[in-house]
Design a protein around this motif. Structure first.
Motif, short mmCIF file in Angstrom:
data_model
loop_
_atom_site.label_atom_id
_atom_site.label_comp_id
_atom_site.label_asym_id
_atom_site.label_seq_id
_atom_site.Cartn_x
_atom_site.Cartn_y
_atom_site.Cartn_z
N ASN A 199 0.85 -1.19 0.00
CA ASN A 199 0.00 0.00 0.00
C ASN A 199 0.88 1.24 0.00
OD1 ASN A 199 -2.40 -1.45 0.13
ND2 ASN A 199 -2.48 -1.41 2.36
N ILE A 200 0.54 2.22 -0.83
CA ILE A 200 1.21 3.52 -0.84
C ILE A 200 0.15 4.57 -0.57
CG2 ILE A 200 2.60 5.15 -2.15
CD1 ILE A 200 3.52 2.79 -3.90
N SER A 201 0.26 5.25 0.57
CA SER A 201 -0.80 6.15 1.03
C SER A 201 -0.34 7.60 1.07
CB SER A 201 -1.27 5.74 2.44
OG SER A 201 -1.68 4.39 2.48
N ALA A 202 -1.24 8.50 0.66
CA ALA A 202 -1.00 9.94 0.77
C ALA A 202 -1.49 10.43 2.13
CB ALA A 202 -1.73 10.67 -0.35
N PRO A 203 -1.03 11.60 2.56
CA PRO A 203 -1.53 12.16 3.83
C PRO A 203 -3.02 12.42 3.80
CG PRO A 203 0.44 13.32 3.07
CD PRO A 203 0.00 12.45 1.95
N MET A 204 -3.67 12.33 4.92
CA MET A 204 -5.09 12.64 5.02
C MET A 204 -5.29 14.15 4.93
SD MET A 204 -7.03 9.96 5.32
CE MET A 204 -8.49 10.45 6.25
N PRO A 205 -6.22 14.63 4.11
CA PRO A 205 -6.41 16.08 3.94
C PRO A 205 -6.76 16.81 5.23
CG PRO A 205 -7.56 14.86 2.23
CD PRO A 205 -7.09 13.85 3.24
N SER A 206 -7.53 16.18 6.11
CA SER A 206 -8.01 16.87 7.30
C SER A 206 -7.08 16.74 8.49
CB SER A 206 -9.40 16.34 7.69
OG SER A 206 -9.37 14.93 7.88
N ASP A 207 -5.95 16.02 8.34
CA ASP A 207 -4.98 15.88 9.43
C ASP A 207 -3.87 16.90 9.29
OD1 ASP A 207 -6.47 13.79 10.36
OD2 ASP A 207 -5.15 12.22 9.58
N ASP A 208 -3.12 17.08 10.37
CA ASP A 208 -2.01 18.02 10.34
C ASP A 208 -0.75 17.41 9.75
OD1 ASP A 208 -3.55 20.02 11.49
OD2 ASP A 208 -3.03 19.42 13.54
N SER A 255 6.90 14.62 -0.20
CA SER A 255 6.18 13.85 -1.22
C SER A 255 7.16 13.13 -2.14
CB SER A 255 5.30 14.79 -2.06
OG SER A 255 4.35 15.46 -1.27
N PRO A 256 6.86 11.90 -2.50
CA PRO A 256 7.67 11.23 -3.52
C PRO A 256 7.35 11.82 -4.89
CG PRO A 256 5.78 9.87 -2.95
CD PRO A 256 5.74 11.06 -2.02
N THR A 257 8.15 11.49 -5.85
CA THR A 257 7.86 11.88 -7.23
C THR A 257 7.06 10.76 -7.89
OG1 THR A 257 9.86 10.87 -8.13
CG2 THR A 257 10.01 13.17 -7.35
N ALA A 258 6.42 11.09 -8.98
CA ALA A 258 5.68 10.06 -9.72
C ALA A 258 6.64 8.96 -10.18
CB ALA A 258 4.97 10.67 -10.91
N SER A 259 7.86 9.34 -10.56
CA SER A 259 8.84 8.35 -11.01
C SER A 259 9.19 7.37 -9.90
CB SER A 259 10.11 9.04 -11.51
OG SER A 259 9.83 9.83 -12.66
N GLU A 260 9.31 7.86 -8.67
CA GLU A 260 9.62 6.98 -7.55
C GLU A 260 8.48 5.99 -7.30
OE1 GLU A 260 12.30 9.24 -4.32
OE2 GLU A 260 10.46 10.31 -4.85
N LEU A 261 7.24 6.46 -7.39
CA LEU A 261 6.10 5.58 -7.19
C LEU A 261 5.99 4.56 -8.32
CD1 LEU A 261 3.35 8.08 -5.95
CD2 LEU A 261 4.88 6.64 -4.59
N ILE A 262 6.20 5.01 -9.55
CA ILE A 262 6.13 4.10 -10.70
C ILE A 262 7.20 3.02 -10.58
CG2 ILE A 262 6.51 3.97 -13.19
CD1 ILE A 262 5.21 6.77 -13.38
#
Length: 333
Positions: free
Chosen positions: A243-252, A288-295
């Motif tokens: 799983n690769i997760s982004a930060p939650m918008p409503s969290d700090d 944040s990672p880059t798209a290339s890192e995730l790919i």
């Protein structure tokens, strides 16, 4: 506001546009191509364009305590190549910006589908998109045209569209089928500051970009309580998952997380029964990672047998082999 289909006709594949008109449902011929192989990607892209362009102008934006219309800014991209980049900008809402992402991809796919057809067919397809764009612009309230017998009608809360894809988990047709997707995205952004919403939209674009461009045919973009990409190899004997997760918008917090876990059978005697996902390690990073890192990660996890099993034994402090993600915690010590 239009449904596209293909039919065999005199040895060719005829592409039809079907829409609501004042006198009922009508069908007109868009063009004909040599075979189904050429017609299928054209019809698929046209249906997606119609759906993604139509639905935002036929549902209410009900976030918070107000009721408003969604913007119609995305319609300009249907007829203006220079306006396409605007589909990748803005932060109106997670849902609207996500639909714009999907519309952008559909337009790119239409370009690919028309790249190998004769010029007259491209011209006919462009004319069809212009007709759709004109009708949608009228329906969005920007124009008040006189009704003609062949004009395309767009009913609010009841768009005449369809959507079909071998990849993706968003389906358009009945707008009420969108409520789950839209409500989940609205819930994710609830309580977020403007700055956090803008960050969340950027994160969504990053995840979608990686998901759309990777070669991992088993990956899924998930919107369900959080924003993440999951990969569970179909032929992985150890039942590992990524799983690769982004930060939650409503969290700090601003942390991105990469997690490798394993499905553990609830009954050791029944490996095909229910199982519980147990985390093995996490890679947490504040930038944040880059798209290339995730790919890179997604392609590796798909392209090499038992790759996740190999990564799962990485010690804390070390990077997953051939990636930039460093293990920050383990849960099996």
């Amino acid at each position: 506001m239009t449904i596209y289909s293909q039919h065999a006709n005199r040895g060719k594949a005829q592409i039809l546009a079907t829409y609501r008109a004042p006198d009922g449902v009508r069908s007109v011929t868009v063009t004909s191509v040599e075979n189904t192989a050429l017609a299928t990607p054209l019809v698929n892209a046209l249906n997606r364009i119609s759906a993604y362009a139509t639905v935002p102008i036929t549902v209410w934006d009900e976030r918070g305590e107000r009721v408003a219309r969604y913007p119609a800014d995305h319609l300009a991209a249907l007829v203006d190549q220079n306006a396409r980049e605007d589909l990748l900008k803005g932060a109106h809402s997670l849902w609207y910006e996500y639909v714009k992402l999907l519309l952008h991809q559909a337009l790119v796919d239409l370009d690919a589908a028309t790249s190998s057809v004769p010029a007259p067919i491209r011209t006919a397809v462009e004319a069809e998109i212009e007709a759709e764009a004109g009708a949608l612009t009228s329906s969005s309230g920007n124009l008040d045209p006189e009704e003609t017998e062949d004009m395309r009608l767009c009913e609010f809360d009841n768009p005449f569209v369809t959507f079909d894809s071998n990849r993706g988990n968003v389906f358009f047709g009945d707008p009420h089928c969108l409520e789950g997707e839209r409500s989940r995205l609205d819930h994710l952004e609830h309580g977020a500051s403007r700055k956090r919403l803008e960050r969340a939209v950027d994160d969504l674009r990053l995840l979608y970009d990686a998901y759309a461009r990777c070669n991992n045919g088993e990956a899924n973009l998930i919107i369900d309580g959080s924003l993440f990409i999951e990969h569970e190899p179909w032929d992985e004997p150890g039942r590992y998952f990524l799983n690769i997760s982004a930060p939650m918008p409503s969290d700090d917090g601003n942390d991105w997380q990469l997690e490798i876990g394993q499905w553990i059978p609830d009954d050791p005697e029944d490996e095909d029964g229910s199982a519980t996902g147990e985390p093995i390690l996490r890679c947490v990073r504040a930038t944040s990672p880059t798209a290339s890192e995730l790919i890179e990660v997604l392609n590796l996890s798909y392209g090499k047998a038992q790759q996740l099993a190999g990564w799962a034994v990485t010690p804390s402090g070390d990077a997953l082999e051939s990636t930039t993600f460093v293990v920050t915690s383990r849960y099996d010590n």
